[in-house]
Design a protein around this motif. Structure first.
Motif, short mmCIF file in Angstrom:
data_model
loop_
_atom_site.label_atom_id
_atom_site.label_comp_id
_atom_site.label_asym_id
_atom_site.label_seq_id
_atom_site.Cartn_x
_atom_site.Cartn_y
_atom_site.Cartn_z
N LEU B 57 0.85 -1.23 -0.06
CA LEU B 57 0.14 0.05 0.01
C LEU B 57 0.71 1.15 0.01
N ASP B 58 1.99 1.03 0.46
CA ASP B 58 3.15 2.25 0.41
C ASP B 58 4.51 1.70 -0.05
N GLU B 77 2.13 0.50 -10.08
CA GLU B 77 0.94 0.92 -9.39
C GLU B 77 0.03 -0.12 -9.73
N ARG B 78 0.13 -0.55 -11.41
CA ARG B 78 -1.12 -1.57 -11.58
C ARG B 78 -0.66 -2.83 -11.42
N ALA B 81 -1.26 -3.54 -7.89
CA ALA B 81 -2.83 -3.58 -7.43
C ALA B 81 -3.19 -5.34 -7.71
N ALA B 82 -2.77 -5.60 -8.97
CA ALA B 82 -3.15 -7.01 -9.21
C ALA B 82 -2.32 -7.97 -8.26
N ARG B 84 -1.77 -7.33 -5.14
CA ARG B 84 -2.30 -7.06 -3.82
C ARG B 84 -3.57 -8.05 -4.11
N ALA B 85 -4.39 -8.14 -5.07
CA ALA B 85 -5.64 -8.78 -5.22
C ALA B 85 -5.29 -10.44 -5.30
N LEU B 113 -12.53 -9.36 -8.85
CA LEU B 113 -11.37 -9.08 -9.61
C LEU B 113 -10.87 -10.35 -10.37
#
Ligand code: ATP
Ligand code: MG
Lengths: 385, 228
Positions: B57-58, B77-78, B81-82, B84-85, B113
């Motif tokens: 997240l950081d 970033e992209r 996100a994937a 993390r999911a 997702l």
């Protein structure tokens, strides 16, 4: 689409707020459509004016008449193709509030100069045979439910009544339509020969001439030539393009129009700002929730799409229904035919309205959504604790 | 045991205006697969900050964060996100459920997702809620659930995608002792029976006692020794 359920649930979050927002957007766009209709009403005359038509009137004012003999002299001038004269009759049907324009014309010349009005051959034939016959526009026919064969009694404070009669008794011979959107079909036209024989004063005088020039590019030069032709006569003229004439005419009531447009615009934008702010606020309140979605792995793009879908649904629900209703209402009938003979929502206004609806949805959704996704997730989540 | 989380020489400095706020300085941490790690420390010592670095997240100011084969600090970033999911399940102190969604649909959210179809998503979500003992609360909205129940929905949501690691930030911080104990038992079960790797931030020695290992964060550094 699997995200629809999520969007729908968010819309239901605060039902009262969503409903009120949709309602205020609805009102705003209803207003916008009427705004465009009013603007159109004041400027249609100018816009639909033909570049190759000139209006020739008395130099001093429109109220003063010109001799009918000018028709020949005008027709003889180089560069002029056709000439028709008209006269303001000012006929009143029952009471003054039933106002509509009514004028004596010469039918054949009228057809020739105003091809935008369409009349059936049967109607033309009947009008040719009926001395006190009239043709009326579709809007006027709808307004008073008049049909062919009806008799229309008018009184004219300007011209008085025919010798020994108490009214001008007219018979409807036909109803004309228009091929040109925005053209005025709220008028009544009757025969000049009947008018001139029947009137007890001012015989041989007409109100103004409409002339068609052979070449629209030379309209200015022809106008100058006309004014020169009649200079230093007892009836000096002022010739100007039909558009300029209509603009001058609109100017007289235009100030009221300008004020109305200014007030309605202010109201429209105020409602829009308030609604937009409410929509933005409802997204800002959810910054933390959007942070949780990001933590789960939703990308910034997806979150943006979800938020925008929601705000666009709200904007469209209110905006499109508002535009549609205004369009439908004016399509069904003109609420103020005496005041604004041409009153409809122009297609262009619907397109502009649609673009504004989408813009409202995107801007009010995107600003807080972008702020939310730009905020680092960690910070969005910190907000609660 | 193979190591799952490897944090090397991590420094994290926040900027508040022109002022630098150093939080972590040259921190090292290794967490093995299947561990249940408790992270303790005074308020403001940087526990949440560390957890956020691990969860992607950081990003650290310096140093590296690896989870399995992934250099989390270097992902775009992209991609993050994937990642993390796929790999991370978060549990928050204040549950952070969507108030407009039922328990079942809250738990289903991360599955949107994935490529699962509607029926499969529902089935997975029901299973996760069963694991946390809330089969009888599927259609309830968060506001009609107790704090303990809400946190169990939060845990169901975190485990529904079967992530590699569970990151819990004071999961019992807002609960009474009894509900807190139930949550801790649940986490312990997930750790022992399903082999989930868990990192849990807590202030509560009672909670850290359930973990397999406890580390303390103070002045930007970790220590295993109990502070006096
Ligand atoms: N985005 C930020 N900008 C500036 N300073 C920050 C930011 N995030 C955290 N900090 C600071 O970093 C320090 C550590 O914060 P963090 O939330 O990690 O502490 P914590 O150990 O989780 O505390 P608590 O036990 O109260 O939750 C605090 O001094 C905090 O003010
Ligand atoms: Mg914290």
């Amino acid at each position: 689409m699997k995200y629809l359920g999520l969007i729908w649930s968010n819309l239901k979050r605060k039902k009262l707020r969503t409903t009120l927002t949709v309602l205020s957007i609805f009102v705003a766009f209803l207003l916008l459509a009427f705004l465009f209709a009013i603007k159109e009403a004041f400027t249609a005359g100018v816009r639909i004016a033909d570049a190759d038509r000139l209006i020739v009137r008395h130099k001093v004012s429109l109220i003063q008449t010109l001799p009918v003999s000018y028709a020949q002299r005008l027709a003889g001038l180089a560069g002029i193709d056709a000439v028709v004269h008209m006269t303001w009759f000012g006929g009143i049907y029952q009471e003054p509030k039933n106002f509509f324009a009514n004028m004596p014309v010469e039918p054949e010349k009228f057809y020739d100069l105003f091809p935008e009005f369409t009349l059936s051959p049967e109607a033309k034939e009947k009008w040719g045979k009926t001395r006190n016959g009239v043709i009326i526009g579709r809007a006027l026919a709808d307004r008073f439910q008049w049909k062919v064969g009806d008799r229309i009694p008018l009184t004219s404070p300007i011209w008085g009544e025919p010798e020994g009669e108490s009214v001008w008794d007219f018979e409807v011979c036909g109803i004309f339509d228009t091929s040109k959107k925005g053209a005025d079909t709220s008028g009544l036209y009757f025969r000049y020969d009947f008018f001139d024989e029947s009137r007890t004063k001012g015989k041989g005088e007409v109100g103004w001439y409409t002339v068609r020039v052979q070449n629209a590019d030379e309209a200015g030069a022809v106008a100058a030539k006309i004014d020169a032709e009649f200079a230093n006569s007892p009836f000096e003229t002022k010739a100007e393009p039909e558009g300029a004439f209509a603009a001058g005419f609109a100017q007289q009531i235009g100030d009221i129009g300008a004020i109305m447009i200014a007030v309605l615009s202010a109201v429209f934008f105020t409602i829009l700002l308030v609604a937009g702010n409410t929509m933005s606020q409802s997204v800002r309140e959810r910054t933390e929730e959007l942070g949780v979605l990001k933590a789960m792995g939703f990308t910034n793009g997806l979150i943006l799409v979800l938020v925008l879908a929601e705000s666009c649904v709200i904007a469209m629900l209110g905006g499109l229904v508002g535009l549609g209703l205004a369009w439908g209402l004016l399509q069904a009938g003109n609420p103020a035919p005496a005041l604004l003979p041409v009153f409809y929502v122009p297609d262009q206004a619907l397109i502009i309205g649609f673009v504004m609806v989408i813009a409202l949805g995107i801007i009010s959704g995107a600003m807080p959504a972008l702020a939310a996704v730009r905020l680092r997730t960690a910070e969005a989540l910190r907000r609660n604790g | 045991m193979s190591s799952l989380v490897q944090i090397k020489d991590v420094t994290k400095t926040f900027h508040r205006g022109s002022e630098d706020v150093p939080v972590l300085s040259g921190l090292n941490l290794t967490v093995a697969k299947g561990e249940f790690l408790a992270l303790m420390g005074p308020s403001g010592s940087g526990k949440s900050t560390l957890l956020n670095l691990i969860g992607g997240l950081d990003r650290p100011t310096k140093g590296s964060v690896s989870i399995g084969d992934d250099r989390v600090d270097q992902l775009s970033e992209r991609a993050l996100a994937a990642w993390r999911a796929r790999h991370v399940g978060f549990v928050f102190q204040f549950y952070n459920l969507m108030p407009v969604l039922t328990a079942l649909r809250n738990v289903e959210l991360p599955l949107l997702l994935t490529h699962l179809n509607k029926a499969q998503r529902r089935e997975h979500a029901e299973t996760a809620l069963k694991v946390v003992g809330l089969s009888h609360r599927l259609k309830h909205y968060p506001r009609t659930l107790s704090g303990g129940e809400q946190q169990r929905v939060g845990i169901a949501r975190a485990i529904v995608t079967d992530p590699t690691i569970l990151l819990c930030d004071e999961p019992t911080g807002d609960l009474d002792r009894k509900s807190g104990d139930e949550i801790l038992t649940l986490l312990q079960t997930l750790n022992q029976e399903q082999g989930k790797t868990i990192i849990m931030v807590t202030h509560d020695p009672h909670a850290s006692a359930r973990a397999t290992r406890t580390v303390h964060l103070d002045k930007g550094q970790l220590s295993t020794a109990q502070p006096e």
